[in-house]
Each structure stands twice: as C-alpha cells, then as structure tokens.
Design an enzyme around this catalytic site. Structure first.
Site, PDB file in Angstrom:
ATOM      1  N   CYS A  19      28.197  45.575  46.183  1.00  9.86           N
ATOM      2  CA  CYS A  19      26.756  45.733  45.979  1.00  9.86           C
ATOM      3  C   CYS A  19      26.494  46.390  44.637  1.00  9.86           C
ATOM      4  O   CYS A  19      27.397  46.656  43.872  1.00  9.86           O
ATOM      5  CB  CYS A  19      26.188  46.624  47.073  1.00  9.86           C
ATOM      6  SG  CYS A  19      26.623  46.114  48.721  1.00  9.86           S
ATOM      7  N   GLY A  26      24.312  41.426  44.241  1.00  9.01           N
ATOM      8  CA  GLY A  26      23.936  41.223  45.634  1.00  9.01           C
ATOM      9  C   GLY A  26      22.574  40.603  45.751  1.00  9.01           C
ATOM     10  O   GLY A  26      21.619  41.073  45.127  1.00  9.01           O
ATOM     11  N   ASN A  62      28.289  51.220  47.302  1.00  2.90           N
ATOM     12  CA  ASN A  62      28.981  50.004  46.871  1.00  2.90           C
ATOM     13  C   ASN A  62      30.468  50.233  47.138  1.00  2.90           C
ATOM     14  O   ASN A  62      31.031  51.197  46.626  1.00  2.90           O
ATOM     15  CB  ASN A  62      28.727  49.756  45.377  1.00  2.90           C
ATOM     16  CG  ASN A  62      29.597  48.665  44.786  1.00  2.90           C
ATOM     17  OD1 ASN A  62      29.861  48.660  43.591  1.00  2.90           O
ATOM     18  ND2 ASN A  62      30.058  47.735  45.587  1.00  2.90           N
ATOM     19  N   GLY A  63      31.058  49.359  47.925  1.00  5.75           N
ATOM     20  CA  GLY A  63      32.481  49.504  48.227  1.00  5.75           C
ATOM     21  C   GLY A  63      32.759  49.154  49.671  1.00  5.75           C
ATOM     22  O   GLY A  63      31.934  48.539  50.342  1.00  5.75           O
ATOM     23  N   TYR A 107      35.037  38.256  37.297  1.00  5.14           N
ATOM     24  CA  TYR A 107      33.886  37.521  37.816  1.00  5.14           C
ATOM     25  C   TYR A 107      32.643  38.363  38.061  1.00  5.14           C
ATOM     26  O   TYR A 107      31.533  37.944  37.756  1.00  5.14           O
ATOM     27  CB  TYR A 107      34.274  36.852  39.147  1.00  5.14           C
ATOM     28  CG  TYR A 107      33.082  36.327  39.912  1.00  5.14           C
ATOM     29  CD1 TYR A 107      32.481  35.124  39.551  1.00  5.14           C
ATOM     30  CD2 TYR A 107      32.535  37.043  40.977  1.00  5.14           C
ATOM     31  CE1 TYR A 107      31.362  34.656  40.230  1.00  5.14           C
ATOM     32  CE2 TYR A 107      31.429  36.576  41.661  1.00  5.14           C
ATOM     33  CZ  TYR A 107      30.849  35.384  41.286  1.00  5.14           C
ATOM     34  OH  TYR A 107      29.744  34.933  41.942  1.00  5.14           O
ATOM     35  N   ASP A 126      36.189  30.944  35.886  1.00  4.60           N
ATOM     36  CA  ASP A 126      36.846  32.259  35.932  1.00  4.60           C
ATOM     37  C   ASP A 126      37.851  32.366  37.072  1.00  4.60           C
ATOM     38  O   ASP A 126      38.827  33.089  36.978  1.00  4.60           O
ATOM     39  CB  ASP A 126      35.800  33.369  36.079  1.00  4.60           C
ATOM     40  CG  ASP A 126      35.068  33.240  37.394  1.00  4.60           C
ATOM     41  OD1 ASP A 126      34.217  32.343  37.507  1.00  4.60           O
ATOM     42  OD2 ASP A 126      35.382  33.999  38.328  1.00  4.60           O
ATOM     43  N   CYS A 177      43.041  47.684  39.959  1.00  8.83           N
ATOM     44  CA  CYS A 177      43.421  47.172  41.270  1.00  8.83           C
ATOM     45  C   CYS A 177      43.536  45.665  41.131  1.00  8.83           C
ATOM     46  O   CYS A 177      42.570  44.992  40.767  1.00  8.83           O
ATOM     47  CB  CYS A 177      42.360  47.515  42.320  1.00  8.83           C
ATOM     48  SG  CYS A 177      42.716  46.700  43.892  1.00  8.83           S
ATOM     49  N   CYS A 225      44.118  41.411  44.962  1.00 16.40           N
ATOM     50  CA  CYS A 225      43.827  40.010  45.290  1.00 16.40           C
ATOM     51  C   CYS A 225      44.736  39.059  44.516  1.00 16.40           C
ATOM     52  O   CYS A 225      44.856  37.884  44.866  1.00 16.40           O
ATOM     53  CB  CYS A 225      42.350  39.691  45.049  1.00 16.40           C
ATOM     54  SG  CYS A 225      41.824  39.951  43.340  1.00 16.40           S
TER      55      CYS A 225
END
Ligand code: AMP
Length: 490
Positions: free
Chosen positions: A25, A52, A126-127, A266, A370, A456, A459
């Site tokens: 978000c 969002g 957000n998270g 992205y 992307d 991080c 993914c």
C-alpha cells in the site's frame, strides 16, 4: 469473506482471516500545516495511487478528536470536495490500499481509527506481518475482538495492551512482538509518528513544507506537494513529530537492511528516490545491463507501458536501437494483475494494451517489460503483435525470474501461479510464444542498482531475510500451502 471460524488443526475457535489483504500500500502523514491538511493528504494519495487502487482513506486530527473518511475505489472516487471540507484539522494521515482476491471489504480500508486508554489513535500500514496468525490467536484467546482482517488491527490491539504510558513506548513494545514488514504512520490528537521495520523492507521518507513535517511511502508524494525531501526514515527508526518538533529513536537492534527489490523493478514510481536510489535511473540501468547480457537484433524496441518504459529506454540506448511507444495503453482501467479471476485478467490485458500496427508490420520487435508473474500479459502481447504482422517477437525482461512468493506485502502470488516457479525459461518462452525470451541476471540487477547487498530478493532467489510465516513452515515446502489456503487458515 471475513468470518469467525474453527481452526481445525488446533481444534479451537478463532477469528478467521479468509480474505486477508496483501498489504502493498501507500501511506502518508502531515503534521503542523496551517493549510488544509485533508486536501494535501488526498493530493499526496493521488501521487501514491499506483501503490493501491482498491481503497483510500484520510484521517484528520484537530487536537480534540480524529475524523476519518475512507472507502473503496480510487482516491478520486472516495473523496469529494464536500468530504474534504468537513475534514478539518492540523494533522492528517492517509492510505491507499492494494488488495487481491476479492478482499475489498470496506471494513478493511485504512486508516484504522480507534480509542484506547490514552485517547484516539489512527494508524495506516504498508507491509505484511508474518506472525499475524499467531498474534491474532493469542490476542483473541485473551479476549480481543477483531472487526477487520488487517494486520494493523493486530498492531492496534498490541498498542492498546501496552498503552499505559507514552504511545512511543507502547509502539516500541508492540514492535518487539511483531515480525514482518511495515512502514507505519500513526496519529493521535497531538502527535504524528512514522515507523519503518528493522529491515527497512518497505520505503518511508520524511519531508518538510514550511513548518509542517511530512511522511510518505515515496518521495514523489512530497514532490507533488512542493515539499522538500529531508531523508528516508532509517530501518528500525521511529520518528515522532509533535509540538516540540521532530525526535527520532531506533527501536530495535539493527539488522542488515532488506529493502524490497521489487520496489525498483516494478512497484515504485520512477520519479521517486528510495534510500538514495532513483527508481527511473535504476530501471533504465536494468535495461542497459540486459542489453549487455542479451542483445537482440531488432528493428524496433517497444516498452510494455508503463512499468517497462524505463527499462526499454535503457535497452534501446545501449544497443542503439530504434525505440517507440508501439503499445498503446488504455489509461482508464486499473492494473490487470489486480483483477481476481483469470478470465477477467485475460480480457483486461486485451482492453489495456493495443499495438500500433504500422510500427510493427514486418518488423523484428523487441518487447521490454519489467517482470513476468503469471505470464498472462506477455502471452497476450506476443500473440497480438504476431496477429498484427510482426515478423519476430523477442521478449526482454529487465528482472530475474520471479520464482517465489512474497510474504512481505508485494502480491507476487502463490507459488503455483508463478510461471517461473513451474517452468524453465525455455518452457516459458514456448508457452508465451516468443522467438526468444531473456531475463536479467541477478548479478545484472545488482550492477544496475550499484549495490549488491541491502535488498530483499526473496521472490527472485528465495532468500527470505525477514523469515517466513510459521504456517508456511508446516508444509514440506512453501508451495505445499497455497496463499489462498494460508489466508483461509487465518
Ligand atoms: P503477468 O501477466 O501475471 O505475467 O504479470 C506481469 C505484468 O504485471 C507485468 O507487466 C508487470 O509489470 C506487472 N506486475 C508485476 N508484478 C506485479 C504486482 N505485484 N502487481 C501488479 N502488477 C505486477
């Protein structure tokens, strides 16, 4: 839908989180402005709208109480002139929410406003917490009730429990209990607080405008208001803004930063700077690195708008190829990824992008995007370009394959739906129907970001620096439990 259910494993009653939101978000906060803070916050939310589109909300404090207005839809749908005129105060926080899988209940919109021992409190997040289920079960067993499926409601409950003294102290204690990613803005009647998790997984920055302090997920929101960027909130930092000005403290021992790399690939807006890196430059450099690794002899380079534009520019400039906006985007529909059902997504891609036939007929086309998540977008684009007469279609992806789900708030789906978790690049090329498919290597990505550490990349390489939810560990492997089941298990 949200319901009270039975936890079959434990055999105990608990509150279900069937349609748990993926909380990627945008948050915003402003303190001490003589201007119309609600209106400023809603402008800032326009700048964060890409983070969002499911719901938006603004809460304002006038020193006596907190008023909130929130609802489903885009900022423009949720706020009218009249609503904003009614939201008077000297500080405000705002939120835009990105949700998935039909989870858009109004009750799940933020900011969340509640009363606790010391007065009113508004909070926006957000998270994504990875120990949400565990905490919720504990709190529920102790008598807490929940009205939403938001992680932030768990935080509010923890704050309320620890809320005997200063809010900062209660927040500090709550932060020791929660695990996962969070950028928070918290507001009482007389102070605004910003918090970034110890890994700095989600962005949060600080700005100033006249005498007012601002907090925002991305610096583009400060730019839009004409505010000055001061600095990023540091990982593990709690920033308190009140009558005495700005104070800061670290709340947990520092760990190695793990800023989400997908913000650069992205999610974030190209005009934003996050932790010293400009998103546009980073994406352009990803395109240049991909050109070094996988040059193709193309007549034209086409970006998939909008997120592929910067990478395509970098790719074309590095190889001195002709670049054009040969795919037209319909700007009046939302991101297709958000649409919950697959058949709707297919239609959405067709609605969203249409090639300029004249630019592609008989040409060797290099299409730059992307990322590939499920492969839906790329497959449709390749097919459409061939139908319009392209001689060859080469697909260039300015990130490494997305092979693993994100538990920290970016909705990169459950593993079973990630095409790169199921297929090799050669199989993906075949499925998509392109003449060639090239991804950027992870080394190339680091070169583009000019830093090898501090991100991080879970993914992309399954290195989950912030840990994984305990319910994922129960299975043999994460893939054994789909995120849908995970949500239902809550
Ligand atoms: P897919 O069609 O599922 O392969 O999705 C790929 C497209 O979605 C690309 O054009 C990306 O720009 C975009 N995308 C990548 N990650 C996300 C995300 N987390 N949310 C929304 N869109 C995304």
């Amino acid at each position: 839908m949200f319901h009270a259910g039975i936890n079959k494993k434990a055999g105990e009653e608990f509150l279900g989180q069937a349609d748990k939101l993926e909380e990627a978000c945008g948050v915003f906060g402003i303190y001490g402005s003589e201007k119309d803070v609600a209106r400023l916050t809603h402008y800032a939310l326009y700048a964060l709208q890409h983070r969002g589109q499911e719901s938006a909300g603004v809460a304002v404090s006038d020193g006596q109480g907190i008023k909130v207005h929130k609802g489903r839809g885009l900022v423009a749908d949720v706020f009218s002139d009249r609503v904003l005129t009614d939201l008077t105060g000297h500080m405000a926080i705002g939120h835009v929410q990105y949700s998935t899988m039909g989870s858009g209940l109004a009750v799940n919109s933020q900011p969340l406003v509640c009363q606790y021992l010391k007065g009113n409190l508004a909070i926006a997040h957000n998270g994504n917490l990875i120990n949400a289920q565990e905490l919720k079960e504990k709190l529920a067993a102790d008598g807490s009730v929940f009205q939403s499926t938001l992680d932030v409601e768990i935080m509010v409950n923890l704050i309320a429990r620890y809320g005997q003294g200063l809010l900062e102290e209660a927040l500090l204690k709550a932060m020791r209990d929660i695990q996962g990613s969070y950028a928070l803005v918290v507001m009482t009647e007389d102070k605004l607080i910003g918090v970034r998790d110890p890994y700095g997984n989600r962005p949060l920055c600080l700005g100033k405008m006249d005498n007012a302090y601002l907090l925002a997920s991305e610096s583009c929101a400060l730019d839009v208001l004409g505010a000055e960027f001061i600095r990023d909130v540091a990982p593990g930092e709690i920033v308190v803004i009140d009558q005495a000005g700005l104070h800061s403290r670290r709340f947990l021992p520092s760990v190695e930063r793990a800023l989400c790399v997908f913000e650069f690939i992205y999610f974030a807006r190209p005009d934003s700077n996050i932790d010293g890196i400009n998103v546009m430059e980073a994406r352009r450099a990803m395109g240049r690195e991909l050109a070094k690794e996988s040059p193709v002899k193309a007549d034209i380079v086409l970006p998939v708008p909008d997120s592929g534009i910067a990478g395509a520019l970098g790719y074309a400039e590095a190889l001195n190829l002709f670049f054009d906006m040969g795919l037209m985007k319909n700007r009046y529909i939302g991101r297709t990824f958000i649409r919950p059902e697959q058949n709707e997504r297919n239609l959405a891609v067709r609605l969203k992008l249409n090639p300029v036939t004249k630019l592609v007929v008989g040409k060797k086309v290099a299409v730059v995007d992307d990322s590939i998540v499920r492969g839906t977008t790329s497959k449709k684009i390749v097919k459409t370009l061939r139908n319009r007469g392209a001689a060859e279609v080469h697909l260039l992806i300015t990130s490494p394959p997305v092979i693993a789900p994100c538990y920290y708030g970016i909705d990169t789906s459950e593993r079973a739906q990630l095409i790169a978790a199921q297929k090799s690049p050669a199989e993906i090329r075949e499925y998509i129907g392109a003449d060639s498919l090239s991804y950027l290597s992870i080394e190339g990505l680091y070169r583009a970001l000019q830093q090898e550490t501090g991100f991080c990349t879970a993914c992309l390489n399954e290195e989950y620096s912030l840990g994984i939810p305990p319910e994922e560990k129960l299975g043999k492997h994460c893939s054994e439990i789909s995120s849908r089941q995970r949500k239902e298990a809550r």
